[in-house]
Scaffold this active site. Structure first.
Site, mmCIF file in Angstrom:
data_model
loop_
_atom_site.group_PDB
_atom_site.id
_atom_site.type_symbol
_atom_site.label_atom_id
_atom_site.label_comp_id
_atom_site.label_asym_id
_atom_site.label_seq_id
_atom_site.Cartn_x
_atom_site.Cartn_y
_atom_site.Cartn_z
ATOM 1 N N SER A 142 3.726 4.281 -2.728
ATOM 2 C CA SER A 142 2.908 3.715 -1.647
ATOM 3 C C SER A 142 2.700 4.810 -0.615
ATOM 4 O O SER A 142 3.445 5.811 -0.600
ATOM 5 C CB SER A 142 3.672 2.548 -1.010
ATOM 6 O OG SER A 142 3.072 2.149 0.212
ATOM 7 N N TYR A 155 11.480 -1.582 2.049
ATOM 8 C CA TYR A 155 10.299 -1.130 1.295
ATOM 9 C C TYR A 155 10.100 0.374 1.461
ATOM 10 O O TYR A 155 9.897 1.102 0.479
ATOM 11 C CB TYR A 155 9.079 -1.904 1.795
ATOM 12 C CG TYR A 155 7.822 -1.729 0.986
ATOM 13 C CD1 TYR A 155 7.544 -2.547 -0.106
ATOM 14 C CD2 TYR A 155 6.882 -0.764 1.333
ATOM 15 C CE1 TYR A 155 6.366 -2.403 -0.836
ATOM 16 C CE2 TYR A 155 5.703 -0.612 0.612
ATOM 17 C CZ TYR A 155 5.451 -1.437 -0.476
ATOM 18 O OH TYR A 155 4.285 -1.278 -1.188
#
Ligand code: NAD
Length: 260
Positions: A142, A155
């Site tokens: 990401s 995350y």
């Protein structure tokens, strides 16, 4: 063409994983789908991809937070389709809270799926790739594998870790015919992001349209979502001969998010 190659895409019943699975099938790879969802809908998806592209498509319901299930899925793919040539570690979840309020069980769950799941997937698939002298591992990290945002400690930790382990595996496999790369998307409009949009609209008392614009504009110079199809296109490119020496690299596809 990827004809004769077997691609396993984790978390491919939805969103980015599904876009990647469809793109690899369009490039004529046989596909092993994975992910949660309604059994009937998953079977319809499996049959649709097989019929549309004339490739073999299987499904395995392994829970990516369970290492033994990942190993069983890789073995099942080898048995039913052939040894896994292309592994896309895509399954992932999000949970938002400040560091001091982040629930321990949520931390463990995000780390198990988004970080440890990638390790166990690579560990299970690498021997078969080395034996064949060809393989592609694509880890879906990401923009949060490269930079941080508040409220996303698990995350961001997991995605930075994915970028790190991608580099380690790439170095170890550098002369084995196996490349290992990470794709680092910016905003992609999937159920994972739709949940964040609904939460934010409720919290800020704004329309979905307003918060959708705000969400993208506060991070990306380009105020536009990347699509699952575009991520699929990048994955297919990474499987091509043109990408044979690209390894150990986080590839951003993020509308300029991390250029700033
Ligand atoms: P999504 O929620 O649409 O899809 C997630 C998929 O993972 C689903 O198929 C789901 O069933 C599966 N999954 C979840 N937990 C699982 C588990 N324990 N075992 C097996 N499968 C499981 O989300 P998405 O946005 O398509 O996200 C896919 C990946 O892309 C994730 O790793 C996410 O972090 C990453 N990503 C997404 C964005 C974005 O903006 N959407 C941006 C950057 C990175």
């Amino acid at each position: 063409s990827l004809q004769g190659k077997v691609a396993l895409v984790t978390g491919s019943t939805s969103g980015i994983g599904l876009g990647i699975a469809r793109a690899l099938a369009a490039a004529e790879a046989d596909i092993m789908l994975n992910g949660f969802g309604d059994a009937g809908q998953i079977e319809a998806l499996r049959a649709d991809i097989a019929a549309t592209h004339g490739v073999k498509v299987g499904y395995h319901g392994a829970d990516i937070s369970k290492p033994a299930q990942i190993a069983a899925m890789v073995a099942d793919a080898a048995k039913t389709l052939g040894p896994v040539d292309i592994l896309v570690n895509n399954a992932g979840i999000q949970f938002t809270a400040s560091v001091e309020e982040f629930p321990d069980d949520r931390w463990d769950q995000v780390i198990a799926i988004n970080l440890s799941g990638v390790f166990h997937g690579m560990k299970a698939a690498i021997p078969g790739m080395k034996a064949k002298g060809w393989g592609r591992i694509i880890n879906i990290a990401s923009a949060h594998g490269l930079v941080a945002s508040p409220q996303k400690v698990a995350y961001v930790a997991a995605k930075h870790g994915v970028v790190g382990m991608t580099k380690v595996a790439a170095i170890e496999l550098a002369n084995s015919g196996v490349t290992v790369n990470a794709i680092c998307p910016g905003w992609v409009l999937t159920p994972l992001v739709e949940k964040q949009l609904h939460d934010r609209a409720g919290r800020e008392g704004k329309t979905l349209e307003q918060v959708t614009h705000d969400l993208v504009a506060e991070k990306q110079p380009m105020v536009k979502f990347t699509t699952p199809e575009q991520i699929g296109g990048l994955a297919v490119f990474l499987c091509s001969d043109a990408a044979a020496t690209i390894t150990g690299t986080p590839l951003s596809i993020d509308g300029g998010w991390t250029a700033q």
